[in-house]
Design a protein around this motif. Structure first.
Motif, PDB file in Angstrom:
ATOM      1  N   ASP A 133       0.921  -1.229  -0.111  1.00  9.61           N
ATOM      2  CA  ASP A 133       0.034  -0.039  -0.388  1.00  9.61           C
ATOM      3  C   ASP A 133       0.882   1.257  -0.082  1.00  9.61           C
ATOM      4  O   ASP A 133       0.591   2.287  -0.799  1.00  9.61           O
ATOM      5  N   THR A 134       1.716   1.244   0.952  1.00  6.49           N
ATOM      6  CA  THR A 134       3.040   2.447   0.976  1.00  6.49           C
ATOM      7  C   THR A 134       3.837   2.808  -0.254  1.00  6.49           C
ATOM      8  O   THR A 134       3.601   3.771  -0.977  1.00  6.49           O
ATOM      9  N   PHE A 135       4.015   1.547  -0.942  1.00 12.72           N
ATOM     10  CA  PHE A 135       4.596   1.525  -2.441  1.00 12.72           C
ATOM     11  C   PHE A 135       3.680   2.229  -3.573  1.00 12.72           C
ATOM     12  O   PHE A 135       4.332   2.937  -4.190  1.00 12.72           O
ATOM     13  N   LEU A 136       2.547   1.797  -3.448  1.00 18.73           N
ATOM     14  CA  LEU A 136       1.725   2.222  -4.446  1.00 18.73           C
ATOM     15  C   LEU A 136       1.186   3.453  -4.394  1.00 18.73           C
ATOM     16  O   LEU A 136       1.034   4.401  -5.246  1.00 18.73           O
ATOM     17  N   ARG A 137       0.831   4.006  -2.977  1.00 19.62           N
ATOM     18  CA  ARG A 137       0.815   5.337  -2.756  1.00 19.62           C
ATOM     19  C   ARG A 137       1.785   6.398  -2.987  1.00 19.62           C
ATOM     20  O   ARG A 137       1.648   7.287  -3.332  1.00 19.62           O
ATOM     21  N   THR A 138       3.101   6.028  -2.848  1.00 24.22           N
ATOM     22  CA  THR A 138       4.323   6.949  -3.058  1.00 24.22           C
ATOM     23  C   THR A 138       5.053   6.897  -4.251  1.00 24.22           C
ATOM     24  O   THR A 138       5.940   7.528  -4.606  1.00 24.22           O
ATOM     25  N   SER A 139       4.839   5.727  -4.891  1.00 21.85           N
ATOM     26  CA  SER A 139       5.591   5.496  -6.112  1.00 21.85           C
ATOM     27  C   SER A 139       5.208   6.404  -7.486  1.00 21.85           C
ATOM     28  O   SER A 139       3.737   6.554  -7.570  1.00 21.85           O
ATOM     29  N   GLU A 140       6.159   7.005  -8.162  1.00 17.90           N
ATOM     30  CA  GLU A 140       5.646   7.724  -9.239  1.00 17.90           C
ATOM     31  C   GLU A 140       6.783   7.233 -10.181  1.00 17.90           C
ATOM     32  O   GLU A 140       7.765   7.324 -10.099  1.00 17.90           O
ATOM     33  N   SER A 141       6.441   7.116 -11.553  1.00 15.79           N
ATOM     34  CA  SER A 141       7.073   7.076 -12.629  1.00 15.79           C
ATOM     35  C   SER A 141       7.809   8.374 -13.000  1.00 15.79           C
ATOM     36  O   SER A 141       7.184   9.316 -12.922  1.00 15.79           O
ATOM     37  N   GLN A 142       9.080   8.244 -13.328  1.00 17.40           N
ATOM     38  CA  GLN A 142       9.934   9.319 -13.556  1.00 17.40           C
ATOM     39  C   GLN A 142      10.051   9.658 -15.121  1.00 17.40           C
ATOM     40  O   GLN A 142      10.914   8.985 -15.643  1.00 17.40           O
ATOM     41  N   ASP A 143       9.199  10.254 -15.695  1.00 22.68           N
ATOM     42  CA  ASP A 143       9.376  10.606 -17.152  1.00 22.68           C
ATOM     43  C   ASP A 143       9.717   9.318 -17.715  1.00 22.68           C
ATOM     44  O   ASP A 143      10.815   9.106 -18.447  1.00 22.68           O
ATOM     45  N   PRO A 144       9.028   8.600 -17.879  1.00 22.61           N
ATOM     46  CA  PRO A 144       8.989   7.260 -18.911  1.00 22.61           C
ATOM     47  C   PRO A 144       9.464   7.358 -20.122  1.00 22.61           C
ATOM     48  O   PRO A 144       9.268   8.207 -20.854  1.00 22.61           O
ATOM     49  N   ASP A 145      10.349   6.410 -20.477  1.00 23.49           N
ATOM     50  CA  ASP A 145      10.793   6.500 -22.117  1.00 23.49           C
ATOM     51  C   ASP A 145       9.620   5.992 -22.912  1.00 23.49           C
ATOM     52  O   ASP A 145       9.685   4.850 -22.896  1.00 23.49           O
ATOM     53  N   PRO A 146       9.057   6.753 -23.682  1.00 24.25           N
ATOM     54  CA  PRO A 146       7.943   6.366 -24.533  1.00 24.25           C
ATOM     55  C   PRO A 146       8.150   5.115 -25.515  1.00 24.25           C
ATOM     56  O   PRO A 146       7.404   4.151 -25.713  1.00 24.25           O
ATOM     57  N   ASP A 147       9.330   4.853 -26.106  1.00 20.61           N
ATOM     58  CA  ASP A 147       9.782   3.857 -26.633  1.00 20.61           C
ATOM     59  C   ASP A 147       9.914   2.555 -25.888  1.00 20.61           C
ATOM     60  O   ASP A 147       9.440   1.363 -26.456  1.00 20.61           O
ATOM     61  N   ALA A 148      10.586   2.702 -24.602  1.00 20.73           N
ATOM     62  CA  ALA A 148      10.528   1.392 -24.015  1.00 20.73           C
ATOM     63  C   ALA A 148       8.934   1.001 -23.579  1.00 20.73           C
ATOM     64  O   ALA A 148       8.788   0.108 -23.550  1.00 20.73           O
ATOM     65  N   LEU A 149       8.266   1.953 -23.072  1.00 22.47           N
ATOM     66  CA  LEU A 149       6.966   1.670 -22.765  1.00 22.47           C
ATOM     67  C   LEU A 149       6.197   1.170 -23.903  1.00 22.47           C
ATOM     68  O   LEU A 149       5.376  -0.046 -23.716  1.00 22.47           O
ATOM     69  N   GLN A 150       6.410   1.391 -24.982  1.00 25.06           N
ATOM     70  CA  GLN A 150       5.516   0.948 -26.466  1.00 25.06           C
ATOM     71  C   GLN A 150       6.250  -0.515 -26.430  1.00 25.06           C
ATOM     72  O   GLN A 150       5.065  -1.491 -26.837  1.00 25.06           O
ATOM     73  N   THR A 151       7.461  -0.732 -26.413  1.00 30.07           N
ATOM     74  CA  THR A 151       7.949  -2.060 -26.740  1.00 30.07           C
ATOM     75  C   THR A 151       7.641  -3.064 -25.603  1.00 30.07           C
ATOM     76  O   THR A 151       6.975  -4.130 -25.828  1.00 30.07           O
ATOM     77  N   ILE A 152       7.310  -2.593 -24.334  1.00 25.82           N
ATOM     78  CA  ILE A 152       6.798  -3.287 -23.347  1.00 25.82           C
ATOM     79  C   ILE A 152       5.202  -3.678 -23.530  1.00 25.82           C
ATOM     80  O   ILE A 152       4.921  -4.942 -23.178  1.00 25.82           O
ATOM     81  N   THR A 153       4.584  -2.823 -24.117  1.00 27.58           N
ATOM     82  CA  THR A 153       3.325  -2.968 -24.174  1.00 27.58           C
ATOM     83  C   THR A 153       2.941  -4.025 -25.308  1.00 27.58           C
ATOM     84  O   THR A 153       2.088  -4.884 -25.254  1.00 27.58           O
ATOM     85  N   LEU A 154       3.743  -3.663 -26.360  1.00 29.44           N
ATOM     86  CA  LEU A 154       3.543  -4.466 -27.403  1.00 29.44           C
ATOM     87  C   LEU A 154       3.941  -6.082 -27.334  1.00 29.44           C
ATOM     88  O   LEU A 154       3.392  -7.037 -27.536  1.00 29.44           O
TER      89      LEU A 154
END
Length: 115
Positions: free
Chosen positions: A78-99
């Motif tokens: 719960d603490t992790f989910l409330r306090t974690s934030e993604s830091q300017d994700p790399d859009p290319d990496a996110l797209q590759t992961i999603t695919l």
């Protein structure tokens, strides 16, 4: 027990997994690596995974392999989910992961939640 069998049905062996850790780290996805503290080799793997991914590490004993049932885990998650934030994700990496996740879906192995 039945739910565990359903989850494992059609799954690949752990030795066959080749996760793209470089993409996960590059995508700056918040990561919490949790384990149950019951096997030294697994703990070392989890330590290395947390370091490699730049993630957080937590150990919760008392529930064997089912860490989610261990004392204190729910509060830590719960603490992790409330306090974690993604830091300017790399859009290319996110797209590759999603695919990659979408490619896992097939008529025989669809992505679905198991209650």
């Amino acid at each position: 027990m039945v739910t565990g069998v359903h989850r494992a049905h059609g799954a690949r062996l752990l030795s066959q997994a080749r996760p793209r850790l470089d993409l996960i780290r590059r995508a700056r996805i918040p990561v919490l690596v949790a384990s149950g503290g019951h096997a030294a080799a697994h703990e070392r793997i989890c330590d290395a995974l947390a370091i490699t991914l730049g993630g957080e590490r937590t150990v919760h004993v008392g529930a064997g392999h089912f860490v989610a049932a261990a004392p204190g885990f729910t509060d830590r998650l719960d603490t992790f989910l409330r306090t974690s934030e993604s830091q300017d994700p790399d859009p290319d990496a996110l797209q590759t992961i999603t695919l990659g996740v979408v490619a896992l879906a097939s008529p025989h192995h669809s992505l679905q939640a198991v209650p």
